[in-house]
Design an enzyme around this catalytic site. Structure first.
Site, short mmCIF file in Angstrom:
data_model
loop_
_atom_site.label_atom_id
_atom_site.label_comp_id
_atom_site.label_asym_id
_atom_site.label_seq_id
_atom_site.Cartn_x
_atom_site.Cartn_y
_atom_site.Cartn_z
N GLU A 1 -15.10 -2.19 3.74
CA GLU A 1 -14.19 -3.06 4.45
C GLU A 1 -14.43 -3.00 5.95
O GLU A 1 -14.33 -3.98 6.65
CB GLU A 1 -12.76 -2.62 4.13
CG GLU A 1 -11.71 -3.54 4.68
CD GLU A 1 -10.39 -2.81 4.85
OE1 GLU A 1 -10.40 -1.64 5.25
OE2 GLU A 1 -9.36 -3.43 4.57
N GLN B 1 0.82 -1.21 0.00
CA GLN B 1 0.00 0.00 0.00
C GLN B 1 0.86 1.26 0.00
O GLN B 1 1.74 1.39 0.84
CB GLN B 1 -0.90 0.00 1.24
CG GLN B 1 -1.94 1.10 1.21
CD GLN B 1 -2.85 1.07 2.42
OE1 GLN B 1 -2.42 1.31 3.54
NE2 GLN B 1 -4.12 0.77 2.21
N GLY B 2 0.60 2.15 -0.92
CA GLY B 2 1.34 3.42 -0.98
C GLY B 2 0.40 4.58 -0.73
O GLY B 2 0.09 5.35 -1.65
N SER C 1 0.15 6.53 2.83
CA SER C 1 0.72 7.55 3.72
C SER C 1 2.00 8.16 3.17
O SER C 1 2.75 7.51 2.45
CB SER C 1 1.04 6.95 5.09
OG SER C 1 -0.10 6.41 5.68
N SER D 1 3.79 -1.54 3.42
CA SER D 1 4.00 -2.84 4.05
C SER D 1 4.49 -3.87 3.04
O SER D 1 4.00 -3.92 1.91
CB SER D 1 2.70 -3.33 4.68
OG SER D 1 1.65 -3.22 3.75
#
Lengths: 327, 401, 327, 401
Positions: free
Chosen positions: B247, B130-131, B133, B165
């Protein structure tokens, strides 16, 4: 009644503080991880009188009391200074070379029966181990203890060894001495926890001023402000309780010393944990990194909290003390 | 038809089959590799995902045409219950693909994007990271700066991400980028960024656990094909939030079940720990305290079910996700803190010391406690969740900016 | 699995809600203070089916379950409707005229031994008193009880009588019935506490939007926002736990009914108290006045919390339930 | 000279004499009158104040020339300890004069103002009330609107006050008024307003206890002589804060001692209350919980002493007053809440029911609990105190306005 830190005391405090800031600055914590005991540092601390502080001058000490020792240990806690500092201080006058720093002393409080594992801090590099038991105090040669090093202690700055059992060693004191050392150890660990309260608040305040989100410093948001304010109140409660316990132990208090000590240790442990956790939270994501200092404080709290009596034990001491007073 | 918490016969059949399968598959998969052996971790995590896929348990709720099971939300709940019960391998490196990237594609991707990625994610062949923040855009995600400038049929990306992550091992990154520097929320786009493109640099960012599951990621002139855009240009904020909202209903289901288990373990632990000759469990107060915590966990579990019933019936998730997130992450921290306190001095070590009953590890408990500290921060800190609840659910005025 | 409120249930809930809003509006609370039991209101509630809700239609009831009863009692709690509502509901089918409202029934839970004073709610105007004991259920003629009125009950809307002792009365059920009634009473009081959570949040939200300080609505400050958000989470936890307990009691749950009921009652009591206190705090000075509604809710919480088992008892039930599950 | 908590010989002599005097004087003063019998309350409160004065115990710290004892801060602390111990009458209607109005005059009044009021306050001849808060100026005191317009040698006052304590029976009011409508903090003045002037209307405002200790006060064309100004015109904000800051060090001393007593009473109560045949005190958890609360009270008491030592030595009070206020008022609420929980069903009544040991009244405990709710609100709510601590002590940026 005089509850203020005097000029002499402030000078002592300031001396230790500036020593720590120069010698173990907060941005050097990473380099101190998983290091064996720093004998040089231990010697320097001894020279500054950290261990012999309460010995008479005739014994090579400084002739001061618990009040001064509490101030000194708060500074040591504030900078996460490493080493079995409390045990070496307690051993001064009891174990040869402890006060002068020649013999590093660590120890273990076993006054309360429990099935906890035997974990020794800074065993490597120590000469002697003090063991407090309900019946008295024993001294064991560190070399005589069979123990394995813990690969990953929770606090990376506090090396641990695990022993299945301890050898007999020699008796060096009676139940009264054991009780006194335990009380003093509780005050000093509470003092170090006060230092943790101070440094975590200091860090959180600085971060709150510097870190910006939503176009302004996060310390300008009430959510953060109120966390910091609660940290401040807790810190001041701990400070007051620690100073009071030390004064009472010095015979300059107004109440029961056991009660005062239990009060200090109980609040110091609980509030330092809350403040360290709050500091991580204020740092946000960065607080969860190894690179930033908050986690070192949080981890040290676990070490200090688990020394010289649990929170439950101290709470019970204070609570049951009320019964006697009643009526 | 009144309130009913029971599972349907179909759910129970699903449970029985899954339980039988897990009973063999879990032990067969062996012990997890060391934390920082990345190749072995990828192999282990992907291998488990592949086994789930082969047995028909990957993507319980995902559409059948992309390899999912196409089952109901309650079956997904049963899935969480049973995998937690069997202590099946944690979702691990598949987390972003299965829980976030995949569902986003299902909701907002083109047919080509779905075909290209969904089956591979389910089979454990594609790891996503995930990109989102950035160093200056944490709680304030709308402040993100990583720029994507259109150049022919590519976007050219420049900037820096943080908290990426498993970046070392990921094949794709769900990337939020700024396509309009003058807008705030409305200038953000959602891109699929292949991780093998030139110009991507990964710098591991150790957490307070000492692990390097997260990284900083620097992108310099990285060229991402335009067809990798998910949703419309500048519509990435909405794309992200739609998925997040869907989600959140079930996001914490697995963790809540895990917490129920932890409380039972704590009862076991409390019986083992003795002070002055009595076990900690002999202390009524501890039984009450654990009872209280357990009641709170049960109520959160009921909240999840309420949320799911709502979603199953209306298709629209309630707004309660923030409340579950806030309630769960704070409670989780309190529970593990009590557990570490219960460990006493054993809690000073991250390696197991002494013997604990029932396969409990003192080290594992301590590390889980440390990990709870991240959950009240990540994915919208507790402070942010309280703002969301107050502003969006209760209608309080927004902060003056 | 279906945990949503159905359309039928929503209609029932809405019916009670609009009845309450018209009949006992929140701004009329002052006028209801220290009034004897409102027989007329009691009759109207009976007519709406509040008491006979769970009786079979053949017995003059509505034939619904605890799930519906919980929704109804949440509405009654939300508007602080007065009267021994739970006891009269529990007595329906056991005491003649209870379901129809002709006989007002109050009661007392004495299943756990304690030296608490005997305090009876709404004794004046009641026909019968149900007493739950560990061994069974007794019915006593209200007129046969010697009791003095309490001049200042904490909750001005819940009149109290104090009795030194209770006459024998007649046995009307065994230990199993007593346990069932206690369980149902716990669910219904938890449901009323859910109503308190809802109304206090509603009040605090409205006040936060309307009251201005420092030039803007106080609800715009994070300090207030975060209080409200925490109130919301607690309210939703209580709601979920109450619905789950009721469904489980209806035989439509997945776990142990005693555990589910204890969970609901425990959280409802504690969280309603927190929310009522938070509501007073959000109102600021005005929250401390008699004229504003928050204090009525706070006071009612004490009445409901002290019915059908203490927090300590319920926490222990949940905690000890874990033991059996373990392993 | 190290930290020393012991009292001096002089302090102990003072204590001995005071204790002996209280042992006779307290029982002799009889029982307090009913709450809403205002004439009797004034007589009782003033009578006690007069007795204190005659015995030399009124205004322990006040200058001798105005009738005070001129003693030290530590003697004042001894005074609080001993009066709490003897359960001496509460300061009651003398509160504003003794704790607030008087100290303000000592610090900022003219010689004439001091001569006119201080001795009479100490003798119980003058009752003061406070006219600070307004309906739209609660937490935000600087927003106050009550106008004072100069007209010759008078100020003409118009406006509305709220939370005016004992207004029905007060002789004077310490009044904050706006003398400059264009300034905020710097347009406020501090006036001594005689309560017998025409144009003052009092409307009692019952608290949630049902008592009418507070009122709303309406002032319409009330003419206050200019010589009643305390400090300079438009300098009232500073005048108020100087006093508040001095006051805060010891403001809570009496209450903290009272709380220590309450915890001992709780131990007694816990021994009396039984459940299933065991007393509540048999429950270790309760002993621990009470111990924990007691430790917190002790630490606050030590904070007061620290504050006083600071003040005695430097003459400048520390900034810790807000911390003591915040800590004490929140803790006080928790302690009384536990006490009411301990009462169980007896706590449902404000009249005493059942028999409690040691003169404990269940009704009194419940009412004290209700009263704790006001303390986290009045004189700067907990939220305001947190802002003050964060902004003034810790240096956080102020709220954007």
């Amino acid at each position: 009644m005089d509850f203020r830190v005097t000029e002499d005391q402030a000078a002592l405090q300031e001396g230790i503080r500036s020593f720590c800031e120069g010698r173990v600055p907060v941005d050097a914590l990473g380099g101190m991880e998983k290091q064996p005991l720093d004998r040089e540092l231990h010697g320097e601390l001894a020279e500054m009188g950290v261990f012999g502080l309460r010995l008479e001058e005739s014994e090579g000490g400084v002739g001061l009391g618990m009040s001064e020792a509490a101030l000194v240990f708060a500074e040591l806690g504030r900078r996460l200074v490493t080493g079995p500092l409390i045990w070496s201080h307690l051993a001064a006058g009891l174990v040869d070379g402890a006060g002068s720093g020649e013999c590093v002393v660590t120890g273990l409080d076993r006054t309360r029966a429990s099935n906890e594992p035997i974990l020794l801090e800074y065993l490597e590099g120590a000469g002697s181990v003090l063991v407090l038991e309900a019946s008295g105090v024993r001294r064991i040669d560190a070399a005589a203890i069979e123990a394995r090093a813990i690969a990953t202690p929770l606090d990376p700055l506090t090396p641990l060894h695990h022993a299945a059992a301890l050898p007999e060693g020699e008796s060096i004191g009676d139940a009264a001495l054991s009780a006194r050392l335990r009380r003093e150890g509780a005050i000093l660990s509470a003092a170090m926890l006060l230092g943790v309260c101070e440094s975590t608040l200091e860090l959180a305040v600085a971060y709150g001023q510097q870190r910006e989100q939503f176009g302004r410093p996060i310390g300008g948001f009430q959510a953060i402000k109120h966390i910091l304010a609660d940290m401040y109140v807790r810190q001041e409660q701990v400070r007051s309780a620690v100073y009071a316990a030390a004064a009472t132990a010095d015979g300059r208090g107004v109440g029961d010393v056991d009660r005062a000590v239990a009060t200090a240790k109980l609040l110091a442990g609980e509030f330092a944990l809350k403040n360290a956790r709050a500091c991580v939270q204020v740092y946000g994501g960065m607080g969860f990194t190894w690179e930033m200092p908050p986690h070192y404080y949080l981890k040290r709290v676990f070490v200090l909290q688990n020394a010289f009596g649990s929170a439950d034990e101290h709470a019970l001491t204070v609570g049951e003390g009320l019964e006697g007073d009643a009526g | 038809m009144p309130v009913d918490l029971r599972y349907s016969d179909a759910d129970e059949t699903f449970r029985k089959d899954l339980r039988a399968w897990l009973a063999e598959a879990v032990p067969a998969h062996g012990a997890p590799p060391p934390r920082n052996d990345w190749d072995a971790r990828r192999e282990w995590d992907s291998g488990w995902q592949r086994k789930l896929f082969d047995a028909g348990y990957a993507g319980v709720q995902w559409p059948k045409e992309y390899g999912g099971r196409g089952a109901s939300l309650t079956e997904e709940l049963v899935y969480y219950e049973e995998t937690a019960r069997a202590q099946a391998p944690y979702i691990g490196m598949n987390f972003v693909g299965i829980r976030h990237g995949g569902p986003t594609l299902i909701a907002e991707g083109t047919e080509l994007q779905k075909q290209a990625h969904l089956p591979r994610i389910l089979r454990g062949e594609e790891i996503w990271c995930q990109g989102f923040s950035e160093p200056q855009a944490g709680s304030d995600l709308a402040a993100l700066k990583t720029a994507a400038v259109r150049d022919g049929d590519h976007y050219v990306l420049n900037g820096q991400k943080i908290w990426t992550s498993f970046a070392q091992k990921a094949d794709y990154c769900e990337m939020l980028v700024r396509t309009d520097p003058d807008a705030k929320h409305r200038g953000i786009s959602w891109l699929i960024m292949p991780m093998d493109l030139p110009g991507i640099e990964i710098r591991p960012l150790p957490t307070l656990l000492g692990e390097t599951d997260f990284s900083e990621m620097f992108v310099e002139d990285v060229r991402v094909p335009v067809e990798n855009l998910v949703g419309a240009e500048n519509d990435g904020w909405r794309v992200t939030n739609v998925t997040l909202r869907f989600e959140r209903g079930t996001a914490w289901a697995a963790d809540i079940i895990e917490l129920q288990r932890m409380l039972r373990d704590m009862a076991t632990l409390a019986k083992h720990v003795t002070h002055d000759g009595a076990s900690a469990w002999d202390d009524k107060a501890l039984r009450r305290e654990i009872g209280h915590l357990s009641a709170e966990v049960e109520s959160l579990w009921a909240m999840v079910k309420l949320q799911i019933s709502e979603l199953a019936k209306t298709g629209v998730p309630g707004l309660g996700g923030s409340a579950i997130k806030l309630g769960f992450t704070e409670l989780n921290q309190r529970i593990y803190e009590l557990a570490t306190q219960l460990l006493g001095r054993a809690g000073m070590s991250r390696s197991d010391v002494g013997e604990l009953p029932g396969g409990l590890g003192s080290g594992r408990i301590v590390e889980k406690y440390l990990n709870t500290l991240s959950l009240t921060i990540a994915a919208g800190s507790s402070q942010i969740q309280r703002n969301i609840i107050s502003e969006r659910i209760l209608g309080m005025p927004r902060e003056p900016r």
